[in-house]
Design a protein around this motif. Structure first.
Motif, PDB file in Angstrom:
ATOM      1  N   ARG A 127       0.833  -1.214   0.000  1.00  0.00           N
ATOM      2  CA  ARG A 127       0.000   0.000   0.000  1.00  0.00           C
ATOM      3  C   ARG A 127       0.864   1.259   0.000  1.00  0.00           C
ATOM      4  NH1 ARG A 127      -5.321  -0.142   1.240  1.00  0.00           N
ATOM      5  NH2 ARG A 127      -5.199   1.572   2.721  1.00  0.00           N
ATOM      6  N   ALA A 153       1.717   2.248  -3.424  1.00  0.00           N
ATOM      7  CA  ALA A 153       0.658   2.937  -4.161  1.00  0.00           C
ATOM      8  C   ALA A 153       0.317   4.276  -3.506  1.00  0.00           C
ATOM      9  CB  ALA A 153      -0.596   2.068  -4.210  1.00  0.00           C
ATOM     10  N   PHE A 154       1.024   4.585  -2.433  1.00  0.00           N
ATOM     11  CA  PHE A 154       0.773   5.778  -1.622  1.00  0.00           C
ATOM     12  C   PHE A 154      -0.637   5.781  -1.036  1.00  0.00           C
ATOM     13  CE2 PHE A 154       0.842  10.394  -0.562  1.00  0.00           C
ATOM     14  CZ  PHE A 154       2.007  10.361   0.196  1.00  0.00           C
ATOM     15  N   LEU A 155      -1.199   4.580  -0.829  1.00  0.00           N
ATOM     16  CA  LEU A 155      -2.449   4.496  -0.077  1.00  0.00           C
ATOM     17  C   LEU A 155      -2.134   4.572   1.408  1.00  0.00           C
ATOM     18  CD1 LEU A 155      -4.392   1.797  -2.099  1.00  0.00           C
ATOM     19  CD2 LEU A 155      -4.932   4.235  -1.921  1.00  0.00           C
ATOM     20  N   ARG A 205      -0.985  12.106  -8.756  1.00  0.00           N
ATOM     21  CA  ARG A 205      -1.799  11.394  -9.748  1.00  0.00           C
ATOM     22  C   ARG A 205      -0.973  11.004 -10.965  1.00  0.00           C
ATOM     23  NH1 ARG A 205      -6.235  14.359  -8.203  1.00  0.00           N
ATOM     24  NH2 ARG A 205      -6.049  15.964  -9.769  1.00  0.00           N
ATOM     25  N   ARG A 215       1.200   8.086  -9.987  1.00  0.00           N
ATOM     26  CA  ARG A 215       0.352   6.936  -9.719  1.00  0.00           C
ATOM     27  C   ARG A 215      -0.230   6.325 -10.981  1.00  0.00           C
ATOM     28  NH1 ARG A 215      -3.768   8.456  -5.064  1.00  0.00           N
ATOM     29  NH2 ARG A 215      -2.814   7.406  -3.291  1.00  0.00           N
ATOM     30  N   ILE A 240       0.651   2.964 -12.096  1.00  0.00           N
ATOM     31  CA  ILE A 240       0.353   1.815 -11.244  1.00  0.00           C
ATOM     32  C   ILE A 240      -1.102   1.390 -11.375  1.00  0.00           C
ATOM     33  CG2 ILE A 240       0.371   0.982  -8.866  1.00  0.00           C
ATOM     34  CD1 ILE A 240       2.168   3.356  -8.196  1.00  0.00           C
ATOM     35  N   MET A 248      -3.880  -1.134  -9.402  1.00  0.00           N
ATOM     36  CA  MET A 248      -3.965  -1.803  -8.106  1.00  0.00           C
ATOM     37  C   MET A 248      -5.162  -2.748  -8.075  1.00  0.00           C
ATOM     38  SD  MET A 248      -2.734  -1.182  -4.698  1.00  0.00           S
ATOM     39  CE  MET A 248      -3.220  -1.964  -3.159  1.00  0.00           C
ATOM     40  N   PHE A 293      -7.308  -5.119  -5.334  1.00  0.00           N
ATOM     41  CA  PHE A 293      -7.502  -5.211  -3.885  1.00  0.00           C
ATOM     42  C   PHE A 293      -8.030  -6.582  -3.484  1.00  0.00           C
ATOM     43  CE2 PHE A 293      -8.002  -0.812  -5.124  1.00  0.00           C
ATOM     44  CZ  PHE A 293      -7.370  -0.080  -4.127  1.00  0.00           C
ATOM     45  N   ASN A 305     -13.261  -4.305  -4.473  1.00  0.00           N
ATOM     46  CA  ASN A 305     -13.597  -2.881  -4.486  1.00  0.00           C
ATOM     47  C   ASN A 305     -14.167  -2.395  -5.804  1.00  0.00           C
ATOM     48  OD1 ASN A 305     -12.750  -2.832  -1.906  1.00  0.00           O
ATOM     49  ND2 ASN A 305     -10.810  -1.788  -2.289  1.00  0.00           N
ATOM     50  N   ALA A 319     -12.852   5.321 -15.527  1.00  0.00           N
ATOM     51  CA  ALA A 319     -11.715   6.240 -15.500  1.00  0.00           C
ATOM     52  C   ALA A 319     -11.294   6.654 -16.907  1.00  0.00           C
ATOM     53  CB  ALA A 319     -10.548   5.609 -14.756  1.00  0.00           C
ATOM     54  N   VAL A 370     -11.331  10.342 -16.393  1.00  0.00           N
ATOM     55  CA  VAL A 370      -9.957  10.793 -16.165  1.00  0.00           C
ATOM     56  C   VAL A 370      -9.239  11.009 -17.498  1.00  0.00           C
ATOM     57  CG1 VAL A 370      -7.758  10.271 -15.069  1.00  0.00           C
ATOM     58  CG2 VAL A 370      -9.895   9.568 -13.968  1.00  0.00           C
ATOM     59  N   ARG A 393     -10.235  -3.545 -14.899  1.00  0.00           N
ATOM     60  CA  ARG A 393     -10.372  -2.111 -14.611  1.00  0.00           C
ATOM     61  C   ARG A 393      -8.996  -1.465 -14.451  1.00  0.00           C
ATOM     62  NH1 ARG A 393     -13.511  -0.264  -9.225  1.00  0.00           N
ATOM     63  NH2 ARG A 393     -11.786  -1.417  -8.276  1.00  0.00           N
ATOM     64  N   LEU A 440      -6.289   1.263 -17.791  1.00  0.00           N
ATOM     65  CA  LEU A 440      -5.558   2.530 -17.750  1.00  0.00           C
ATOM     66  C   LEU A 440      -4.104   2.361 -18.182  1.00  0.00           C
ATOM     67  CD1 LEU A 440      -7.191   3.686 -14.456  1.00  0.00           C
ATOM     68  CD2 LEU A 440      -7.496   4.776 -16.673  1.00  0.00           C
TER      69      LEU A 440
END
Lengths: 214, 219, 262
Positions: free
Chosen positions: C49, C52-54, C87, C90, C93, C95, C97, C101, C115, C119, C163, C167
């Motif tokens: 985490r 991912a900078f979570l 952003r 990131r 990356i 991710m 889970f 999620n 996204a 995005v 998902r 990206l």
């Protein structure tokens, strides 16, 4: 009690429905805005939202309507009674809906916000596309409940001069000297509309996509 | 445009009298509504299928119609069936019946929350039905029914304002009357709103206090 | 030497009084599968985490393909990056889970195309076409119109992988991707991950699937009590004689993979 009188009540109930539906939707939009303010973390916005919600939940709707009806003209804003009624009802329901939504926003699982973050959504985009729809989904039964409450509360807009179901019943009761059957009929019409709303709400609830397990 | 609150505040004794009527009707109406609601819920729970069905009708009708229509029906329609009430009596009766329908639902949910085993255990040690309800079930559901009960009490406080429309001399009617005598409508309504706001927040505060008390006892 | 995909330098993480990561140093090479294994509470998920900078590391630096993630370093001091900087880094990356999620109010296709539209600013048609291509890749094109609640856990996790892939990340992070699944559903998810590894995707996988780590992983990192005890190729790590802590760990995780190694 004649069919003619009942027809007049039915016609007036269209105004009740119109005022209620409009207020619920406007109130929902305001409530989402209030929630955004409350979660923004910006002091003045947070406080504005808190005081707004406390005031409109703390003062009887009747008094709120009288306040708007008297205050706005006194400071030079003159509005039709329909506009006054819509403002009063939607501000009031906004406060209640914001309070309902609070639980919804708190119930959005942390992981769903993280996955939005990882997908590159900004906090505002995440609020609009992820958190708000899920919060609305979570609190949908409360929204249906609020719709029923507002439908009943709309009976108060007669005090600012709107002619809707209750006011029409009052007028007819006074002119025909038959308050008993007329008010009873008005009550039955409210009851019927509320039943329809409750049943439609349950159907919609069942048709909505399922929620993540906690 | 300038506002003059002094003319309203000069009538403080009258406002306080109106406030007294509001509080009196509110407290009495809420207590009576809670008691009546509890009796209805008990009858629906233990009176058999028929009682449950018959009592569900008034509960649903009252919960499905506006309070304003109910008090108009009672106050203006009552005399046509020999029910001639003065405004205060009509207001108190109306508030009681209205509140009772909601309290009946609150207590119904409360009864459903008590595990059946607990009342069966009470039956076994020889308590009567009423003793079981009062000494076993009511305390057990207390923590669950307290928050919605306090919430309902606050709703009833706000509903008392509607009694001004059937000329009950409570706070809303009193302050409005002062406002029109003094040509100070806006000021009067502002004062009125602030007093209600304070009263509701006070009631909310007391409710939270009671909840905290109760939850420490039952923890 | 080529630049690593992720470099972790002197990273520590503290939750209140407990130190959950102790001065971790690690380089994740490009195009390889690195598996983080270790007992529960060893800090492996926290480390992922942080990548991912979570979670924000309490000290140390993490770089993604040479770019600082979350904090920039200047004159030996850490400065938190702006949301836009974060952003940008990131966006390399993807991710996945443990709990999938997926957003419950959107269909599988909606989740994957979200996204791309909001995005990346693609039009609906274009976004959905690309999203569909990703669903084909994980074998779920037939479920595109289903909501997450109408999918099995394994299917949800495959949608979640699609998902992330939509990206076009260069690095994929997996946080115990099969731990929430019934045993018979883990296979389909591991197969998708295996295919992704064969394509040369850089992957970091926190897992209890020792079999997967041994057969698909290029590197195995073993964490215990917040410390990175060792990392090496699976052949070396799992070959006897094994590190006593690993031996102990394998004893408590007697899954199919671990039994195979006995």
């Amino acid at each position: 009690m004649t069919w003619q009188l009942f027809e007049l009540l039915l016609q007036a109930s269209l105004m009740t429905i119109f005022v209620s539906v409009t207020s619920i939707l406007l109130g929902l939009a305001f409530a989402i805005g209030l929630s955004a303010m409350r979660m923004s973390g910006l002091g003045p916005l947070v406080w504005f939202a808190r005081i707004f919600i406390s005031f409109f939940r703390g003062v009887p709707l009747l008094v709120q309507l009288l306040l708007i009806f008297n205050l706005l003209p006194a400071i030079g804003i003159s509005l039709s009674s329909l506009t006054t009624a819509l403002i009063g009802l939607s501000l009031c329901t906004a406060a209640y809906q914001a309070e309902n939504l609070r639980g919804g926003f708190e119930g959005v699982p942390r992981g769903l916000i993280e996955s939005a973050e990882m997908a590159g959504l900004s906090p505002v985009q995440s609020f609009i596309w992820i958190r708000t729809p899920i919060a609305l989904r979570l609190t949908f039964p409360a929204l249906v409940n609020e719709a029923i409450l507002i439908l009943k509360s709309s009976s108060l807009v007669s005090v600012v001069g709107m002619i809707e179901l209750t006011k029409m019943a009052q007028n007819l009761a006074a002119s025909t000297y038959m308050p008993l059957p007329i008010f009873a009929s008005a009550g039955l019409i409210y009851l019927a509309i509320n039943w329809i709303v409750a049943i439609a709400g349950r159907r919609a609830e069942a048709a909505l996509p399922g929620l993540p397990a906690k | 445009m300038s506002f003059d609150f002094a003319v309203i505040l000069a009538k403080a004794p009258q406002i306080l009298a109106g406030l007294g009527v509001t509080i009196l009707i509110w407290v009495a109406g809420t207590l009576l509504a809670a008691i009546l609601g509890f009796l209805v819920a008990t009858a629906r729970r233990y009176g058999g299928r028929l009682a449950d069905l018959v009592l569900s009708v008034p509960v649903e009708v009252i919960r499905g119609t506006p309070f304003l229509v109910q008090i108009f029906l009672l106050y203006f329609g009552g005399p046509y069936i020999g029910l001639r009430l003065d405004p205060i009596a009509a207001g108190l009766l109306g508030l009681t019946i209205y509140g009772a329908a909601y309290y009946a639902e609150i207590f119904r949910a409360g009864f459903q929350s008590v595990p059946p085993g607990h009342s069966e255990a009470a039956d076994c040690v020889g308590l009567t039905r009423m003793q079981t309800i009062l000494h076993v079930q009511l305390p057990e559901m207390a923590l669950l029914v307290l928050p919605p009960s306090m919430n309902m009490a606050v709703i009833l406080l706000k509903e008392t304002a509607l009694l001004s429309l059937i000329t009950v001399p409570e706070m809303t009617m009193t302050v409005q009357a002062i406002g029109s005598q003094q040509y100070a409508f806006v000021e009067s309504i502002v004062v009125l709103a602030l007093v209600y706001w304070a009263l509701v927040e006070l009631a909310n505060f007391l409710g939270r206090l009671a909840e905290r008390r109760l939850s420490t006892y039952s923890a | 030497m080529t630049q690593p995909a992720i470099s972790v330098r002197n990273v520590s993480k503290r939750f209140g009084d407990t130190l959950v990561l102790k001065d971790i140093n690690l380089e994740v090479p490009r195009g390889q599968v690195s598996c983080l294994i270790g007992p529960s509470g060893s800090g492996k998920s926290t480390l992922l985490r942080c990548m991912a900078f979570l979670e924000e590391a309490s000290a140390g630096m993490i770089e993604i393909e040479g770019e600082a993630l979350g904090f920039s370093e200047k004159d030996g001091k850490r400065r938190r990056q702006t949301a836009a900087e974060l952003r940008r880094t990131r966006s390399k990356i993807g991710m996945v889970f443990q709990q999938f999620n997926l957003w419950p109010h959107m269909t599988a296709l909606g989740n994957v195309s979200m996204a791309l539209r909001r995005v990346r600013g693609l039009g609906r048609k274009e976004a959905e076409a690309r999203a569909m291509a990703q669903l084909v890749k994980v074998g779920l094109e037939a479920r595109a119109g289903h909501y997450p609640s109408q999918l099995s856990g394994g299917q949800q996790q495959r949608v979640a992988i699609a998902r992330a892939l939509a990206l076009e990340p260069t690095i994929m992070l997996f946080d115990e991707p099969t731990s929430a699944l019934d045993p018979e559903l883990t296979g389909e998810v591991l197969n998708v991950m295996r295919a992704l590894a064969d394509e040369g995707m850089t992957m970091v996988v926190v897992t209890h699937e020792i079999g997967f780590a041994a057969s698909v992983g290029n590197n195995v990192c073993f964490l215990d009590h917040g410390q990175l005890l060792f990392h090496d190729t699976p052949e070396t790590v799992f070959a006897a004689p094994r590190h006593p802590r690993l031996e102990q760990f394998l004893d408590t995780y007697l899954d199919r993979g671990a039994q195979m190694l006995r």
